[in-house]
Design an enzyme around this catalytic site. Structure first.
Site, PDB file in Angstrom:
ATOM      1  N   GLU A 112      -2.923  -0.772   7.507  1.00  0.00           N
ATOM      2  CA  GLU A 112      -4.332  -0.621   7.847  1.00  0.00           C
ATOM      3  C   GLU A 112      -4.848  -1.803   8.672  1.00  0.00           C
ATOM      4  OE1 GLU A 112      -6.319   1.795   7.377  1.00  0.00           O
ATOM      5  OE2 GLU A 112      -8.373   1.107   7.087  1.00  0.00           O
ATOM      6  N   ASP A 113      -4.458  -3.013   8.271  1.00  0.00           N
ATOM      7  CA  ASP A 113      -5.112  -4.199   8.837  1.00  0.00           C
ATOM      8  C   ASP A 113      -4.261  -5.038   9.775  1.00  0.00           C
ATOM      9  OD1 ASP A 113      -7.236  -3.483   7.295  1.00  0.00           O
ATOM     10  OD2 ASP A 113      -6.791  -4.872   5.663  1.00  0.00           O
ATOM     11  N   ASP A 125      -6.194  -1.912  -6.628  1.00  0.00           N
ATOM     12  CA  ASP A 125      -6.818  -2.429  -5.411  1.00  0.00           C
ATOM     13  C   ASP A 125      -8.329  -2.480  -5.603  1.00  0.00           C
ATOM     14  OD1 ASP A 125      -7.132  -3.070  -2.594  1.00  0.00           O
ATOM     15  OD2 ASP A 125      -7.659  -0.954  -2.276  1.00  0.00           O
TER      16      ASP A 125
HETATM   17 MN    MN Z   1      -6.706  -3.701  -0.569  1.00  0.00          MN
END
Ligand code: MN
Length: 718
Positions: free
Chosen positions: A80-81, A143
């Protein structure tokens, strides 16, 4: 918040302390890649980014999850990042870890603002179904826990959005999965952002020394029980969560002082006798509150829950609940029946998902002890194969349908007007046939035509949900009355013909009016319309029509025929109008099956059966007085007892003769009991076959058929 940042060394140390064996090579590699990928990134809180995946991984170790889950936790944000791709993860860590990371990434991409109850419920189920591998959801929950722990760094609006989503979606999922620690933490942290005043009020009311208080009580109890010869297996304690108290205070409108189970102690013992003994000791030590003692051991709750509950008050003047039960009862209460779970959750028995997930909880618990967690997780995975599918409208609304539902069902689930006007559908922007079977996660756009378009009758055969079926029928009911009447009338006429129901037009109309009235219909037209649009099944009304028809026919027919003939065979004989009466065969003429017979009603000895041409019968019938007592009788064709007979066949001896004879008997389904064949003069053969025959008529048939076999000269009963 943490003053020192969490490091990988902290995690490995924690893993070591867990005593479980992990694939450290895999974890080292995962950490290395994650650390490199997130290098230079900071969290809003000021920590290096890598602290977040490390903390998530730690939470998963706490839950006893497997190596792949921990690795996926370390990597959960890289796709994602950062620049790392899923392909790279797949090649380095294998498809399983990649699947977990991909699943978490997908869940992370979804955000949900405030939801109505029903929508939220659908969403929870959808997320569970979509995550396929339940580990994805567990990683996502951890998370979320860590994000909520560090949420103070978020701006106000984001805090509230995340808190709401957590409360509505993730905490209930944690509850479903039975991970109560995570569930309670998510609820408490969400509440803190959503209603800070309420949260603080309760938090202040809660004795800050709660844990200390409970520890003191536990050791007091342990000591006292020991003095009295009881050694508990363990004594657990808990403080009710802030949100749990909040619910009781604000939703059940109770005062804080009225909640007696804020603190609870649970004593686990060996056997039931010890439980009652311990209860006595507890009441000896502390002052029991009136009306708070419950004996669920002698009277278990409907779901099987067993325990002794009592609320007592000690020196500190703080009431607390004591639960006393055996180890077995404790296990039952913790992981036992889905019903218990539902009871606590207050969910209706709307679907089986709860049940299916109930044992996910058990497996998770077992998994903490067992080493072969992979196999257990495979089981969970197969259990989560959806019976429901979840699809989106282009606007993002979730529509929940049974597995196998089609695009038409989807359209009707949105609104009957959408379904009625449907002319096509697009799935993920591609045109599909309208009978397309929906899979979870699809975005479905219904293409509609003009307002008066209307559904097709064929759709009734395609749709899966009764909702869609009803809506389609309703349309036909309202919009196409004339057509329905004609169609229903035609179908009815066909069925009447098929059943050979013939009446004059006037009589027919009269009869149908009566049937319609009995169906609570205003007219025959209305009934035909209902048949036409499918609201009334022909198979439902035909028996009533037949009944009515029989009644009319009987009214018309001569009286004699109306008397129902009761025909039940006794000893293979049916006596008309007399049911199950004793039968005896007259000695004078000794009738045999196949003979024409009559019955004579004796005084007290049932019915005696004579041959019709018996001399005694003729004489008796001539007598006026006896005539009434002669009744019709005949052999019951199917129920008469079979008899054995030998058949002698003389024939020209040839190849295949025997087989032809047996074939003939076989075709007639005649049982063959025995057989004998011998050669005779003039190259003839004589064959004797023992057969079983139903009656003389049957026997004559058999003889006749055998005579027709080629080369047969004579057939006789021997
Ligand atoms: Mn996370």
């Amino acid at each position: 918040m943490l003053n020192t940042y969490m490091t990988y060394e902290d995690l490995t140390k924690y893993i070591e302390e867990s005593g479980r064996s992990y694939d450290m090579k895999l974890l080292d590699q995962a950490y290395e890649l994650a650390a490199k990928a997130h290098d230079g990134q900071m969290r809003r809180s000021g920590e290096p980014y890598i602290c977040h995946p490390l903390n998530v991984a730690k939470l998963l170790v706490e839950l006893g999850m497997d190596s792949q889950s921990i690795a996926a936790a370390l990597l959960h944000d890289v796709v994602e990042d950062t620049a790392v791709t899923l392909e790279e993860i797949k090649s380095k860590f294998g498809p399983d870890v990649a699947l977990l990371v991909d699943g978490v990434t997908k869940l992370t991409k979804m955000t949900f603002s405030s939801l109505e109850e029903q929508k939220a419920e659908n969403l929870r189920k959808m997320l569970l179904a979509m995550s396929q591998d339940v580990r994805v959801m567990i990683i996502k929950l951890c998370d979320r826990v860590h994000n909520m722990r560090t949420g103070d760094a978020w701006p106000e609006q984001k805090r509230r959005d995340k808190a709401l989503e957590t409360m509505e979606v993730y905490a209930p999922i944690a509850h479903r999965l039975g991970i109560s620690g995570i569930k309670e933490e998510l609820e408490d942290r969400s509440l803190r952002y959503l209603d800070p005043v309420g949260y603080n009020e309760i938090n202040n009311l809660l004795d800050t020394h709660g844990a200390e208080f409970l520890n003191g009580i536990r050791s007091d109890i342990r000591e006292h029980l020991k003095e009295n010869g009881i050694e508990p297996e363990c004594i657990k304690s808990r403080v009710k969560s802030v949100y749990g108290i909040y619910r009781k205070m604000y939703m059940q409108r109770k005062n804080f002082d009225e909640i007696y189970d804020i603190y609870a102690v649970r004593i686990i013992l060996d056997n039931v006798a010890e439980c009652y003994n311990a209860l006595g000791q507890i009441h000896d030590m502390y002052h029991p509150l009136p009306n708070r003692f419950k004996d669920y051991i002698s009277t278990p709750k409907p779901n099987g829950y067993q325990s002794l509950h009592t609320t007592v008050i000690g020196r500190e003047a703080i009431p607390f609940e004591v639960q006393i039960r055996t180890n077995e009862m404790d296990r039952m209460a913790e992981y036992g029946v889905a019903a218990h779970w539902k009871y606590k959750a207050g969910v209706s028995s709307r679907d089986r998902l709860d049940e299916r997930l109930a044992w996910v909880r058990q497996l998770l618990e077992i998994q903490r002890e067992a080493d072969d967690s992979e196999e257990l997780l495979r089981d969970i995975k197969s259990d989560l194969l959806p019976e429901e599918v979840f699809a989106f409208t282009p606007r993002g609304d979730v529509i929940n349908l049974p597995a196998g539902a089609t695009a038409i069902d989807f359209a009707y689930a949105i609104h009957s007007a959408v379904g009625n006007r449907m002319i096509g559908a697009k799935v993920n922007n591609r045109i599909v046939p309208i009978d397309h079977v929906i899979s979870t996660g699809e975005i479905i756009e219904v293409i509609t035509g003009p307002a008066d378009k209307g559904p097709s009758r064929d759709w009734l055969k395609i749709v899966k949900t009764s909702e869609a079926k009803n809506k389609i029928r309703n349309w036909f009911k309202k919009e196409r009355r004339e057509e329905n009447i004609a169609e229903g009338r035609a179908a009815l006429d066909r069925e009447l013909r098929r059943n050979m129901i013939n009446l004059t037009d006037a009589k027919m109309q009269e009869m149908l009016a009566e049937v319609a009235r009995r169906q609570r219909m205003n007219s025959v037209e209305e009934m035909c319309a209902a048949i036409g649009y499918g609201g009334l099944l022909l198979s439902k009304i035909m028996p009533k029509i037949k009944e009515e028809y029989t009644r009319i026919r009987e009214e018309e027919a001569p009286r004699e025929a109306v008397i129902p003939k009761r025909v039940h065979a006794t000893d293979g004989v049916i006596v008309e109008g007399i049911d199950n009466c004793p039968i005896k065969f007259a000695k004078c003429c000794a009738p045999l099956p196949g003979d024409e017979i009559v019955g004579f009603i004796t005084r007290g000895f049932g019915v005696s059966i004579h041959k019709k041409d018996c001399e005694n019968v003729k004489a008796s019938m001539a007598n006026e007085e006896n005539r009434e007592r002669w009744v019709k009788a005949y052999w019951a064709p199917n129920e008469s007892k079979a008899f054995r007979a030998a058949v002698e066949i003389e024939a020209m001896d040839r190849d295949g003769l025997l087989s032809d004879l047996l074939q003939t008997l076989g075709d007639m389904r005649v049982p063959i009991l025995g057989m004998n064949a011998r050669p005779a003069n003039n190259s003839h053969a004589v064959i004797t076959i023992n057969v079983s025959a139903a009656n003389t008529e049957h026997m004559n048939n058999i003889l006749g058929r055998l005579r027709k076999v080629r080369d047969v000269i004579s057939v006789t009963r021997s």
